[in-house]
Design a protein around this motif. Structure first.
Motif, mmCIF file in Angstrom:
data_model
loop_
_atom_site.group_PDB
_atom_site.id
_atom_site.type_symbol
_atom_site.label_atom_id
_atom_site.label_comp_id
_atom_site.label_asym_id
_atom_site.label_seq_id
_atom_site.Cartn_x
_atom_site.Cartn_y
_atom_site.Cartn_z
ATOM 1 N N THR A 288 0.861 -1.187 0.000
ATOM 2 C CA THR A 288 0.000 0.000 0.000
ATOM 3 C C THR A 288 0.896 1.235 0.000
ATOM 4 O O THR A 288 1.990 1.223 0.565
ATOM 5 C CB THR A 288 -0.926 0.065 1.236
ATOM 6 O OG1 THR A 288 -0.135 0.026 2.426
ATOM 7 C CG2 THR A 288 -1.930 -1.073 1.238
ATOM 8 N N VAL A 289 0.421 2.280 -0.645
ATOM 9 C CA VAL A 289 1.109 3.568 -0.663
ATOM 10 C C VAL A 289 0.227 4.550 0.084
ATOM 11 O O VAL A 289 -0.972 4.638 -0.176
ATOM 12 C CB VAL A 289 1.372 4.039 -2.108
ATOM 13 C CG1 VAL A 289 1.915 5.457 -2.131
ATOM 14 C CG2 VAL A 289 2.319 3.085 -2.813
ATOM 15 N N GLU A 290 0.836 5.273 1.026
ATOM 16 C CA GLU A 290 0.109 6.262 1.834
ATOM 17 C C GLU A 290 0.677 7.643 1.565
ATOM 18 O O GLU A 290 1.788 7.783 1.066
ATOM 19 C CB GLU A 290 0.266 5.940 3.328
ATOM 20 C CG GLU A 290 -0.220 4.572 3.732
ATOM 21 C CD GLU A 290 0.158 4.240 5.174
ATOM 22 O OE1 GLU A 290 0.612 5.139 5.913
ATOM 23 O OE2 GLU A 290 0.023 3.071 5.542
ATOM 24 N N LEU B 52 2.935 5.982 -8.449
ATOM 25 C CA LEU B 52 2.901 4.534 -8.263
ATOM 26 C C LEU B 52 1.463 4.105 -8.002
ATOM 27 O O LEU B 52 0.660 4.893 -7.514
ATOM 28 C CB LEU B 52 3.762 4.128 -7.062
ATOM 29 C CG LEU B 52 5.228 4.530 -7.086
ATOM 30 C CD1 LEU B 52 5.894 4.144 -5.771
ATOM 31 C CD2 LEU B 52 5.938 3.867 -8.242
ATOM 32 N N PRO B 53 1.146 2.853 -8.265
ATOM 33 C CA PRO B 53 -0.177 2.368 -7.863
ATOM 34 C C PRO B 53 -0.301 2.446 -6.339
ATOM 35 O O PRO B 53 0.701 2.398 -5.621
ATOM 36 C CB PRO B 53 -0.202 0.923 -8.358
ATOM 37 C CG PRO B 53 1.177 0.578 -8.766
ATOM 38 C CD PRO B 53 1.955 1.826 -8.915
ATOM 39 N N THR B 54 -1.513 2.571 -5.846
ATOM 40 C CA THR B 54 -1.705 2.767 -4.401
ATOM 41 C C THR B 54 -1.833 1.468 -3.618
ATOM 42 O O THR B 54 -1.648 1.476 -2.400
ATOM 43 C CB THR B 54 -2.951 3.629 -4.124
ATOM 44 O OG1 THR B 54 -4.082 3.014 -4.744
ATOM 45 C CG2 THR B 54 -2.754 5.040 -4.654
ATOM 46 N N SER B 55 -2.148 0.360 -4.286
ATOM 47 C CA SER B 55 -2.230 -0.923 -3.583
ATOM 48 C C SER B 55 -2.182 -2.060 -4.592
ATOM 49 O O SER B 55 -2.409 -1.857 -5.779
ATOM 50 C CB SER B 55 -3.511 -1.016 -2.750
ATOM 51 O OG SER B 55 -4.645 -0.996 -3.590
ATOM 52 N N GLY B 56 -1.886 -3.245 -4.084
ATOM 53 C CA GLY B 56 -1.815 -4.424 -4.934
ATOM 54 C C GLY B 56 -0.852 -5.432 -4.352
ATOM 55 O O GLY B 56 -0.695 -5.513 -3.134
ATOM 56 N N THR B 57 -0.185 -6.161 -5.225
ATOM 57 C CA THR B 57 0.799 -7.153 -4.790
ATOM 58 C C THR B 57 2.183 -6.736 -5.284
ATOM 59 O O THR B 57 2.302 -5.989 -6.254
ATOM 60 C CB THR B 57 0.470 -8.557 -5.330
ATOM 61 O OG1 THR B 57 0.456 -8.522 -6.754
ATOM 62 C CG2 THR B 57 -0.859 -9.051 -4.796
ATOM 63 N N ASP C 113 -1.033 -3.766 -9.553
ATOM 64 C CA ASP C 113 -2.315 -3.332 -8.989
ATOM 65 C C ASP C 113 -3.500 -4.070 -9.600
ATOM 66 O O ASP C 113 -4.650 -3.712 -9.384
ATOM 67 C CB ASP C 113 -2.508 -1.819 -9.147
ATOM 68 C CG ASP C 113 -2.629 -1.362 -10.589
ATOM 69 O OD1 ASP C 113 -2.475 -2.201 -11.506
ATOM 70 O OD2 ASP C 113 -2.882 -0.167 -10.797
ATOM 71 N N GLY C 114 -3.246 -5.132 -10.360
ATOM 72 C CA GLY C 114 -4.307 -5.893 -11.004
ATOM 73 C C GLY C 114 -4.592 -5.429 -12.418
ATOM 74 O O GLY C 114 -5.212 -6.134 -13.193
ATOM 75 N N THR D 240 4.103 -2.219 -12.500
ATOM 76 C CA THR D 240 5.054 -1.118 -12.491
ATOM 77 C C THR D 240 6.393 -1.644 -12.017
ATOM 78 O O THR D 240 6.474 -2.243 -10.944
ATOM 79 C CB THR D 240 4.563 0.011 -11.551
ATOM 80 O OG1 THR D 240 3.269 0.440 -11.985
ATOM 81 C CG2 THR D 240 5.522 1.181 -11.559
ATOM 82 N N ALA D 241 7.434 -1.432 -12.801
ATOM 83 C CA ALA D 241 8.776 -1.912 -12.450
ATOM 84 C C ALA D 241 9.602 -0.760 -11.898
ATOM 85 O O ALA D 241 9.720 0.295 -12.529
ATOM 86 C CB ALA D 241 9.455 -2.506 -13.680
ATOM 87 N N LEU D 242 10.159 -0.976 -10.718
ATOM 88 C CA LEU D 242 11.037 -0.004 -10.083
ATOM 89 C C LEU D 242 12.441 -0.601 -10.034
ATOM 90 O O LEU D 242 12.618 -1.729 -9.582
ATOM 91 C CB LEU D 242 10.563 0.306 -8.661
ATOM 92 C CG LEU D 242 9.094 0.725 -8.516
ATOM 93 C CD1 LEU D 242 8.712 0.824 -7.054
ATOM 94 C CD2 LEU D 242 8.863 2.046 -9.219
ATOM 95 N N THR D 243 13.428 0.142 -10.475
ATOM 96 C CA THR D 243 14.809 -0.318 -10.447
ATOM 97 C C THR D 243 15.382 -0.048 -9.056
ATOM 98 O O THR D 243 15.433 1.102 -8.620
ATOM 99 C CB THR D 243 15.656 0.409 -11.514
ATOM 100 O OG1 THR D 243 15.052 0.190 -12.779
ATOM 101 C CG2 THR D 243 17.079 -0.097 -11.520
ATOM 102 N N VAL D 244 15.791 -1.096 -8.359
ATOM 103 C CA VAL D 244 16.336 -0.944 -7.004
ATOM 104 C C VAL D 244 17.799 -0.522 -7.135
ATOM 105 O O VAL D 244 18.620 -1.237 -7.703
ATOM 106 C CB VAL D 244 16.215 -2.258 -6.205
ATOM 107 C CG1 VAL D 244 16.837 -2.117 -4.832
ATOM 108 C CG2 VAL D 244 14.754 -2.680 -6.104
ATOM 109 N N THR D 245 18.118 0.669 -6.607
ATOM 110 C CA THR D 245 19.472 1.203 -6.717
ATOM 111 C C THR D 245 20.252 1.102 -5.420
ATOM 112 O O THR D 245 21.472 1.256 -5.426
ATOM 113 C CB THR D 245 19.441 2.660 -7.206
ATOM 114 O OG1 THR D 245 18.598 3.427 -6.341
ATOM 115 C CG2 THR D 245 18.895 2.750 -8.627
ATOM 116 N N ALA D 246 19.585 0.867 -4.287
ATOM 117 C CA ALA D 246 20.268 0.652 -3.003
ATOM 118 C C ALA D 246 19.407 -0.282 -2.167
ATOM 119 O O ALA D 246 18.220 -0.038 -1.978
ATOM 120 C CB ALA D 246 20.491 1.967 -2.267
ATOM 121 N N VAL D 247 20.027 -1.368 -1.695
ATOM 122 C CA VAL D 247 19.333 -2.386 -0.912
ATOM 123 C C VAL D 247 19.710 -2.214 0.558
ATOM 124 O O VAL D 247 20.871 -1.967 0.866
ATOM 125 C CB VAL D 247 19.720 -3.798 -1.397
ATOM 126 C CG1 VAL D 247 19.076 -4.873 -0.560
ATOM 127 C CG2 VAL D 247 19.359 -3.963 -2.855
#
Length: 168
Positions: free
Chosen positions: A89-91, A98-103, A124-125, A129-136
């Motif tokens: 979820t995004v608050e 970004l989508p506000t909810s989903g898996t 979100d169904g 949406t693909a996000l590139t992870v730049t720092a873990v």
């Protein structure tokens, strides 16, 4: 007689040495532990540190954190009981990039051997949406990812989110 005693002594010595090396081991090798996955590191509640917008055509950046309520952005990357990715979820009242909810899930759950960045996939169904992870997260509880917008396959703007894990 001496050669027989010598042979017996050598055989006894060899046997004693073999017993010493094959005797009971006191070293506990432990049990198998599964490797830590990126999903385990990334899961949780994350609050924004900063959001940068980059014009991909000329590499100009602009800090958006204090503009348009980006400072209220929070993303919850929930996990099931086994620690696997489940829902998100995004608050906050930041613009909906970004989508506000989903898996959610990772495209690959471990560091890639070819050194390409992992991608965090939000679904979100309707679309993924693909996000590139730049720092873990590691020693520091910081997660950073980039959302890149494209037109005709060419990137024109990206948003880099730098997040800190919220205190539970």
């Amino acid at each position: 007689m001496r050669t027989i005693r010598g042979y017996l002594f050598a055989i006894g010595l060899l046997f004693s040495t073999a017993m010493a090396f094959t005797g009971c081991s006191t070293v506990d090798d432990g049990s198998f532990t599964a490797p830590i996955t990126l999903s385990e590191k990334i899961g949780g509640k994350w609050v924004v540190n900063s959001v940068l917008q980059t014009d991909e055509a000329n590499a100009r950046t602009k800090t958006l954190t204090d503009l348009l309520d980006f400072d209220t952005f929070v993303i919850n990357l929930n996990q099931d009981e086994a620690g696997n990715p489940s829902t998100f979820t995004v608050e906050g009242s930041a613009p909906l990039l970004l989508p506000t909810s989903g898996t959610w899930k990772m495209d690959y759950n471990f560091t890639k051997s070819d050194n390409t960045p992992s991608r965090l996939l939000l679904n979100d169904g309707k679309a993924e949406t693909a996000l590139t992870v730049t720092a873990v997260p590691g020693n520091t509880k910081t997660l950073e990812y980039r959302l890149t917008r494209k037109t005709n396959g060419q990137p024109f703007v990206s948003y880099t989110y730098n997040l800190t894990q919220a205190v539970k």
